[in-house]
Design a protein around this motif. Structure first.
Motif, PDB file in Angstrom:
ATOM      1  N   GLN A   1      45.767  61.792  25.446  1.00 10.12           N
ATOM      2  CA  GLN A   1      44.288  62.518  25.049  1.00 10.12           C
ATOM      3  C   GLN A   1      43.812  63.066  26.341  1.00 10.12           C
ATOM      4  O   GLN A   1      43.862  62.324  27.543  1.00 10.12           O
ATOM      5  CB  GLN A   1      43.566  61.388  24.286  1.00 10.12           C
ATOM      6  N   LEU A   2      43.042  64.059  26.569  1.00 10.31           N
ATOM      7  CA  LEU A   2      42.438  64.660  27.797  1.00 10.31           C
ATOM      8  C   LEU A   2      40.827  64.600  27.339  1.00 10.31           C
ATOM      9  O   LEU A   2      40.607  65.109  26.353  1.00 10.31           O
ATOM     10  CB  LEU A   2      43.212  65.669  28.039  1.00 10.31           C
ATOM     11  N   GLN A   3      40.124  63.682  28.276  1.00 14.10           N
ATOM     12  CA  GLN A   3      38.803  64.042  28.338  1.00 14.10           C
ATOM     13  C   GLN A   3      37.913  64.666  29.542  1.00 14.10           C
ATOM     14  O   GLN A   3      38.043  64.132  30.437  1.00 14.10           O
ATOM     15  CB  GLN A   3      38.089  62.722  28.038  1.00 14.10           C
ATOM     16  N   ALA A   4      37.549  66.046  29.139  1.00 12.35           N
ATOM     17  CA  ALA A   4      36.736  66.716  30.393  1.00 12.35           C
ATOM     18  C   ALA A   4      35.336  66.363  30.387  1.00 12.35           C
ATOM     19  O   ALA A   4      34.810  66.130  29.243  1.00 12.35           O
ATOM     20  CB  ALA A   4      37.117  68.248  30.025  1.00 12.35           C
ATOM     21  N   SER A   5      34.959  66.334  31.554  1.00 13.63           N
ATOM     22  CA  SER A   5      33.349  66.187  31.658  1.00 13.63           C
ATOM     23  C   SER A   5      33.013  66.734  33.121  1.00 13.63           C
ATOM     24  O   SER A   5      33.929  67.099  33.805  1.00 13.63           O
ATOM     25  CB  SER A   5      32.982  64.708  31.692  1.00 13.63           C
ATOM     26  N   GLY A   6      31.869  66.680  33.040  1.00 12.89           N
ATOM     27  CA  GLY A   6      31.093  67.067  34.413  1.00 12.89           C
ATOM     28  C   GLY A   6      30.330  68.339  34.489  1.00 12.89           C
ATOM     29  O   GLY A   6      29.919  68.783  35.292  1.00 12.89           O
ATOM     30  N   GLY A   7      30.506  69.194  33.286  1.00  7.14           N
ATOM     31  CA  GLY A   7      29.756  70.442  33.235  1.00  7.14           C
ATOM     32  C   GLY A   7      28.322  70.356  33.015  1.00  7.14           C
ATOM     33  O   GLY A   7      27.903  69.117  32.921  1.00  7.14           O
ATOM     34  N   GLY A   8      27.698  71.414  33.186  1.00  8.86           N
ATOM     35  CA  GLY A   8      26.278  71.369  32.858  1.00  8.86           C
ATOM     36  C   GLY A   8      25.523  72.655  33.702  1.00  8.86           C
ATOM     37  O   GLY A   8      26.504  73.604  33.801  1.00  8.86           O
ATOM     38  N   LEU A   9      24.301  72.826  33.811  1.00  4.07           N
ATOM     39  CA  LEU A   9      23.561  73.786  34.155  1.00  4.07           C
ATOM     40  C   LEU A   9      23.402  73.875  35.967  1.00  4.07           C
ATOM     41  O   LEU A   9      22.956  72.737  36.449  1.00  4.07           O
ATOM     42  CB  LEU A   9      22.316  74.221  33.630  1.00  4.07           C
ATOM     43  N   VAL A  10      23.809  74.958  36.456  1.00  4.27           N
ATOM     44  CA  VAL A  10      23.499  74.913  37.973  1.00  4.27           C
ATOM     45  C   VAL A  10      23.148  76.140  38.421  1.00  4.27           C
ATOM     46  O   VAL A  10      23.493  77.294  37.942  1.00  4.27           O
ATOM     47  CB  VAL A  10      24.931  74.484  38.721  1.00  4.27           C
ATOM     48  N   GLN A  11      22.347  76.218  39.490  1.00  3.93           N
ATOM     49  CA  GLN A  11      22.021  77.600  39.933  1.00  3.93           C
ATOM     50  C   GLN A  11      23.087  78.040  40.793  1.00  3.93           C
ATOM     51  O   GLN A  11      23.937  77.297  41.611  1.00  3.93           O
ATOM     52  CB  GLN A  11      20.625  77.218  40.725  1.00  3.93           C
ATOM     53  N   ALA A  12      22.997  79.472  40.876  1.00  7.53           N
ATOM     54  CA  ALA A  12      23.944  80.045  41.814  1.00  7.53           C
ATOM     55  C   ALA A  12      23.878  79.539  43.246  1.00  7.53           C
ATOM     56  O   ALA A  12      22.755  79.223  43.655  1.00  7.53           O
ATOM     57  CB  ALA A  12      23.793  81.597  41.795  1.00  7.53           C
ATOM     58  N   GLY A  13      25.451  79.250  43.679  1.00  5.02           N
ATOM     59  CA  GLY A  13      25.383  78.608  45.003  1.00  5.02           C
ATOM     60  C   GLY A  13      25.295  77.302  44.971  1.00  5.02           C
ATOM     61  O   GLY A  13      25.852  76.744  46.024  1.00  5.02           O
ATOM     62  N   GLY A  14      25.320  76.634  43.768  1.00  5.78           N
ATOM     63  CA  GLY A  14      25.447  75.333  43.720  1.00  5.78           C
ATOM     64  C   GLY A  14      26.773  74.864  43.560  1.00  5.78           C
ATOM     65  O   GLY A  14      27.670  75.542  43.522  1.00  5.78           O
ATOM     66  N   SER A  15      27.004  73.405  43.375  1.00  4.55           N
ATOM     67  CA  SER A  15      28.335  72.906  43.074  1.00  4.55           C
ATOM     68  C   SER A  15      28.384  72.083  41.841  1.00  4.55           C
ATOM     69  O   SER A  15      27.329  71.301  41.404  1.00  4.55           O
ATOM     70  CB  SER A  15      28.604  72.189  44.381  1.00  4.55           C
ATOM     71  N   LEU A  16      29.620  71.986  41.262  1.00  2.00           N
ATOM     72  CA  LEU A  16      29.822  70.834  40.274  1.00  2.00           C
ATOM     73  C   LEU A  16      31.195  70.241  40.394  1.00  2.00           C
ATOM     74  O   LEU A  16      32.129  71.203  41.112  1.00  2.00           O
ATOM     75  CB  LEU A  16      29.716  71.599  38.791  1.00  2.00           C
ATOM     76  N   ARG A  17      31.507  68.959  40.007  1.00  2.00           N
ATOM     77  CA  ARG A  17      32.836  68.666  39.880  1.00  2.00           C
ATOM     78  C   ARG A  17      33.151  68.037  38.660  1.00  2.00           C
ATOM     79  O   ARG A  17      32.310  67.189  37.819  1.00  2.00           O
ATOM     80  CB  ARG A  17      32.764  67.404  40.990  1.00  2.00           C
ATOM     81  N   LEU A  18      33.940  69.060  38.087  1.00  2.00           N
ATOM     82  CA  LEU A  18      34.383  68.632  36.715  1.00  2.00           C
ATOM     83  C   LEU A  18      35.725  67.339  36.876  1.00  2.00           C
ATOM     84  O   LEU A  18      36.308  67.377  37.776  1.00  2.00           O
ATOM     85  CB  LEU A  18      35.104  69.670  36.065  1.00  2.00           C
ATOM     86  N   SER A  19      35.673  66.717  35.942  1.00  4.82           N
ATOM     87  CA  SER A  19      36.772  65.529  35.772  1.00  4.82           C
ATOM     88  C   SER A  19      37.362  65.543  34.223  1.00  4.82           C
ATOM     89  O   SER A  19      36.880  65.934  33.377  1.00  4.82           O
ATOM     90  CB  SER A  19      36.047  64.231  35.786  1.00  4.82           C
ATOM     91  N   CYS A  20      38.799  65.435  34.277  1.00 12.08           N
ATOM     92  CA  CYS A  20      39.680  65.272  33.238  1.00 12.08           C
ATOM     93  C   CYS A  20      40.390  63.974  33.559  1.00 12.08           C
ATOM     94  O   CYS A  20      41.368  63.810  34.144  1.00 12.08           O
ATOM     95  CB  CYS A  20      40.390  66.385  33.147  1.00 12.08           C
ATOM     96  N   ARG A  21      40.130  62.956  32.502  1.00 11.27           N
ATOM     97  CA  ARG A  21      40.853  61.756  32.345  1.00 11.27           C
ATOM     98  C   ARG A  21      41.853  61.933  31.296  1.00 11.27           C
ATOM     99  O   ARG A  21      41.570  62.187  30.169  1.00 11.27           O
ATOM    100  CB  ARG A  21      39.981  60.810  32.254  1.00 11.27           C
ATOM    101  N   ALA A  22      43.086  61.433  31.894  1.00  8.05           N
ATOM    102  CA  ALA A  22      44.250  61.419  30.852  1.00  8.05           C
ATOM    103  C   ALA A  22      44.266  60.058  30.241  1.00  8.05           C
ATOM    104  O   ALA A  22      44.480  58.986  31.056  1.00  8.05           O
ATOM    105  CB  ALA A  22      45.514  61.989  31.267  1.00  8.05           C
ATOM    106  N   SER A  23      44.432  59.814  28.984  1.00  7.41           N
ATOM    107  CA  SER A  23      44.647  58.486  28.407  1.00  7.41           C
ATOM    108  C   SER A  23      45.856  58.300  27.442  1.00  7.41           C
ATOM    109  O   SER A  23      46.294  59.477  27.065  1.00  7.41           O
ATOM    110  CB  SER A  23      43.366  57.997  27.611  1.00  7.41           C
ATOM    111  N   GLY A  24      46.083  57.406  27.073  1.00  2.00           N
ATOM    112  CA  GLY A  24      47.294  57.271  26.117  1.00  2.00           C
ATOM    113  C   GLY A  24      48.587  57.482  26.645  1.00  2.00           C
ATOM    114  O   GLY A  24      48.558  57.161  27.924  1.00  2.00           O
TER     115      GLY A  24
END
Length: 122
Positions: A1-24
């Motif tokens: 099972q894969l669980q992605a997270s970290g998305g959202g709303l950001v202004q141009a020029g900004g940063s985000l870090r997405l995570s994906c945790r593998a379980s099972g």
């Protein structure tokens, strides 16, 4: 099972870090990939990395501003996205598969996460 997270709303020029945790059940020699699908467009390859290798692989969508990394102890893969642009707006999916080649091909991946939405405002 894969669980992605970290998305959202950001202004141009900004940063985000997405995570994906593998379980099972996980395979130590598998590949973890990130793909994205923008509204009205086909899903495209962003980046991939092997659990047992330090050599990431990037598609055109991920080159230059994105960095993929992994934490084996946490069974988690990350996608650091910098200098975001409105055209980066998409649902980002993580995926896992066993392959020797073709890391950019969706058909090579057996397991997919639910996706996390990234919206970049101008």
């Amino acid at each position: 099972q894969l669980q992605a997270s970290g998305g959202g709303l950001v202004q141009a020029g900004g940063s985000l870090r997405l995570s994906c945790r593998a379980s099972g059940r996980t395979f130590s020699d598998s590949v973890m990939g990130w793909f994205r699908q923008a509204p009205g467009k086909e899903r495209e390859f962003v980046a991939a990395i092997r659990w047992l290798s330090d050599s990431p692989y990037y598609g055109d969508a991920g080159k230059g501003r994105f960095t993929i990394s992994r934490d084996n102890a946490k069974n988690t893969v990350y996608l650091q996205m910098n200098s975001l642009k409105p055209e980066d707006t998409a649902v980002y999916y993580c995926a896992s598969g066993m392959m020797d080649y073709g890391l950019s091909l969706q058909s090579k991946y057996d397991y997919w996460g639910q996706g996390t939405l990234v919206t970049v405002s101008s």
